[in-house]
Design an enzyme around this catalytic site. Structure first.
Site, PDB file in Angstrom:
ATOM      1  N   TYR A  94      96.611   1.949  43.340  1.00  0.00           N
ATOM      2  CA  TYR A  94      96.880   2.085  44.830  1.00  0.00           C
ATOM      3  C   TYR A  94      96.031   3.195  45.643  1.00  0.00           C
ATOM      4  O   TYR A  94      95.964   3.542  46.784  1.00  0.00           O
ATOM      5  CB  TYR A  94      98.407   2.508  45.013  1.00  0.00           C
ATOM      6  CG  TYR A  94      98.785   3.911  44.118  1.00  0.00           C
ATOM      7  CD1 TYR A  94      98.372   4.947  44.474  1.00  0.00           C
ATOM      8  CD2 TYR A  94      99.409   3.373  42.849  1.00  0.00           C
ATOM      9  CE1 TYR A  94      99.012   5.951  43.496  1.00  0.00           C
ATOM     10  CE2 TYR A  94      99.901   4.436  42.160  1.00  0.00           C
ATOM     11  CZ  TYR A  94      99.568   5.547  42.412  1.00  0.00           C
ATOM     12  OH  TYR A  94      99.819   6.846  41.622  1.00  0.00           O
ATOM     13  N   LYS A  95      95.008   3.723  44.809  1.00  0.00           N
ATOM     14  CA  LYS A  95      94.192   4.984  45.159  1.00  0.00           C
ATOM     15  C   LYS A  95      93.013   4.188  45.649  1.00  0.00           C
ATOM     16  O   LYS A  95      92.908   3.422  46.697  1.00  0.00           O
ATOM     17  CB  LYS A  95      93.901   5.929  44.166  1.00  0.00           C
ATOM     18  CG  LYS A  95      95.352   6.618  43.847  1.00  0.00           C
ATOM     19  CD  LYS A  95      95.019   7.940  42.697  1.00  0.00           C
ATOM     20  CE  LYS A  95      96.435   8.723  42.785  1.00  0.00           C
ATOM     21  NZ  LYS A  95      96.398   9.236  41.469  1.00  0.00           N
ATOM     22  N   PHE A 111      96.247  15.787  36.149  1.00  0.00           N
ATOM     23  CA  PHE A 111      97.381  15.612  36.795  1.00  0.00           C
ATOM     24  C   PHE A 111      98.488  15.645  36.338  1.00  0.00           C
ATOM     25  O   PHE A 111      98.711  15.452  34.871  1.00  0.00           O
ATOM     26  CB  PHE A 111      97.281  14.172  37.559  1.00  0.00           C
ATOM     27  CG  PHE A 111      98.409  13.927  38.540  1.00  0.00           C
ATOM     28  CD1 PHE A 111      97.892  14.557  39.867  1.00  0.00           C
ATOM     29  CD2 PHE A 111      99.385  13.346  38.433  1.00  0.00           C
ATOM     30  CE1 PHE A 111      98.838  14.177  41.036  1.00  0.00           C
ATOM     31  CE2 PHE A 111     100.284  13.110  39.477  1.00  0.00           C
ATOM     32  CZ  PHE A 111      99.879  13.305  40.867  1.00  0.00           C
ATOM     33  N   ASP A 128      92.101   8.592  31.731  1.00  0.00           N
ATOM     34  CA  ASP A 128      93.105   8.210  33.131  1.00  0.00           C
ATOM     35  C   ASP A 128      91.869   8.266  34.051  1.00  0.00           C
ATOM     36  O   ASP A 128      91.056   9.204  34.096  1.00  0.00           O
ATOM     37  CB  ASP A 128      93.813   9.242  33.277  1.00  0.00           C
ATOM     38  CG  ASP A 128      94.996   8.986  34.302  1.00  0.00           C
ATOM     39  OD1 ASP A 128      94.336   8.222  35.381  1.00  0.00           O
ATOM     40  OD2 ASP A 128      96.074   9.422  34.432  1.00  0.00           O
ATOM     41  N   ARG A 168      91.613  18.605  50.785  1.00  0.00           N
ATOM     42  CA  ARG A 168      91.119  17.668  49.922  1.00  0.00           C
ATOM     43  C   ARG A 168      90.684  16.532  50.855  1.00  0.00           C
ATOM     44  O   ARG A 168      91.521  15.878  51.617  1.00  0.00           O
ATOM     45  CB  ARG A 168      91.911  17.231  48.623  1.00  0.00           C
ATOM     46  CG  ARG A 168      91.388  16.287  47.782  1.00  0.00           C
ATOM     47  CD  ARG A 168      92.396  16.054  46.510  1.00  0.00           C
ATOM     48  NE  ARG A 168      93.450  15.236  46.881  1.00  0.00           N
ATOM     49  CZ  ARG A 168      94.078  14.536  46.059  1.00  0.00           C
ATOM     50  NH1 ARG A 168      93.737  14.599  44.770  1.00  0.00           N
ATOM     51  NH2 ARG A 168      95.231  13.656  46.437  1.00  0.00           N
TER      52      ARG A 168
END
Ligand code: PLP
Length: 397
Positions: A209-210, A113, A184, A356
């Protein structure tokens, strides 16, 4: 066995919507509004400053850190919460480079990312010691782990395709050449079983938060292996990472263990919401979550490929090699996703051409997959995406 009907019932899921974007922002736990309201009205409103002690606000980053430790295979007491993931990447990387002062290479991949790479670039500039960020293709990482590498910094699941790196294998290779690893877990914590201690990872970071459903702005987490947590030098030497913050010493003295990676005052309102999300995780077994995730994503791939030949699978076909998401390539991907969202299936678009879809087994079931496929098929076969207003890019894609 995990009761997924029960876990699904713990979330606020808008009627008629199939939410396949929990890989980006998890849904609201039903218990969160009352818990946050209680925190605001009682703990803040009535108890005011006494709540730092009486409501446990100050120890929350470590208390909740322990609950996350259980989800990522970390030793208890070795995960701290706070700040955002970008900050945690920076801290982990600075600490790791400091442990390898004779080496100059940070190795990462082009599937990482961007913020992880940006933070590395910023740290390199700040250190000004001639470090190099070496970025190779995801499939070339293993061969690129050579004895000039100080740190291998990777996101376990590629945010675009869900392609998984083999954490155990790459960590072993890194250690064999004297390098350290930073993992990560943004797209794997709460998505697949993770075993940072079993893999001998040196550092791990992630957001809540994912897949963990802590809410927008929820704090990030950092894991430091007990091998390093007593020796690392925190680059962000904030008072909450001090050995005794309330001694108000003028000189910095790091706290024991991973607590030294805390920086400033915790985000208490966010932690209250996260607590309710972690209560749902207490009902789930990660092995069950993984089995169901593979089942749901396999089903989605099979059905979409049968109905939508214009879409090309961009994720690994082998379920054991991908995280809990599926991506398809389509030339008019952005417009297509706008149309799919208008039909009540929430996924997202990742440049240049990826549709996605995230599958979070805590609240997505087979019926959701069938409904989503039916709606996506209608968008694709009837070309519902071919409208000028669907082609105008919004700020968040
Ligand atoms: C989502 C994500 C981030 C986000 O970082 P923030 O600082 O929380 O905005 C960082 N890294 C990866 C790999 C991610 O997937």
């Amino acid at each position: 066995m995990t009761d997924f009907t029960a876990t699904k019932a713990m979330f606020n899921l808008p009627v008629g919507m199939v939410y396949l974007d929990g890989n980006s922002l998890g849904p609201l736990p039903k218990a969160a509004p009352a818990r946050v309201a209680d925190m605001l009205t009682k703990e803040w409103g009535e108890m005011l400053i006494t709540s730092w002690n009486l409501s446990g606000w100050m120890v929350q980053p470590m208390v909740l850190g322990d609950r996350i430790a259980g989800l990522i295979g970390a030793e208890p007491g070795h995960v701290a919460l706070g700040d955002t993931l970008s900050i945690k990447v920076y801290q982990a990387l600075a600490a790791a480079l400091d442990l390898r002062p004779d080496r100059r290479v940070i190795l990462s991949d082009s599937g990482n990312f961007p913020t992880d790479l940006y933070m590395a670039q910023g740290l390199i500039r700040t250190l000004d010691k001639g470090h190099e960020l070496r970025v190779v293709a995801p499939e070339d990482i293993k061969d690129a782990i050579t004895d000039d590498v100080a740190v291998v910094m990777l996101t376990e699941a590629d945010y675009r395709t869900g392609r998984l790196h083999d954490m155990a294998d790459l960590t072993t290779k890194a250690h064999n050449v004297g390098a350290l690893t930073i993992w990560d877990l943004a797209h794997t914590a709460g998505a697949i079983p993770v075993d940072v201690a079993g893999c001998n990872a040196d550092f791990a970071v992630g957001c809540t938060y994912k897949y963990l459903n802590g809410g927008p702005g929820a704090p990030a987490f950092i894991y430091v292996s007990p091998r390093h947590s007593e020796t690392i030098n925190p680059v962000l030497s904030g008072w909450q990472g001090h050995e005794s913050p309330f001694a108000f010493d003028l000189a910095y003295d790091p706290a024991v263990g991973v607590e030294r990676m805390r920086v400033g005052t915790p985000s208490v309102i966010q932690m209250a919401a996260l607590e309710t999300a972690l209560d749902v995780w207490d009902m789930a077994d990660m092995t069950d979550v993984r089995a169901r995730s593979i089942k749901l994503t396999d089903l989605f791939i099979t059905e979409i490929e049968a109905a939508c030949p214009m879409l090309t699978l961009a994720s690994p076909r082998d379920g054991t090699k991908r995280g809990s998401q599926v991506s398809f390539q389509f030339k008019h991907g952005y417009a297509a996703m706008q149309a799919i969202i208008a039909e009540g299936v929430i996924g997202d678009f990742r440049a240049p051409d990826l549709l996605r879809f995230g599958f979070a087994p805590l609240y997505i079931d087979e019926t959701d997959v069938h409904t989503a496929v039916k709606r996506i098929t209608r968008v694709m076969t009837e070309k519902l995406w071919d409208r000028p207003d669907y082609k105008i890019r919004k700020t968040v894609t």
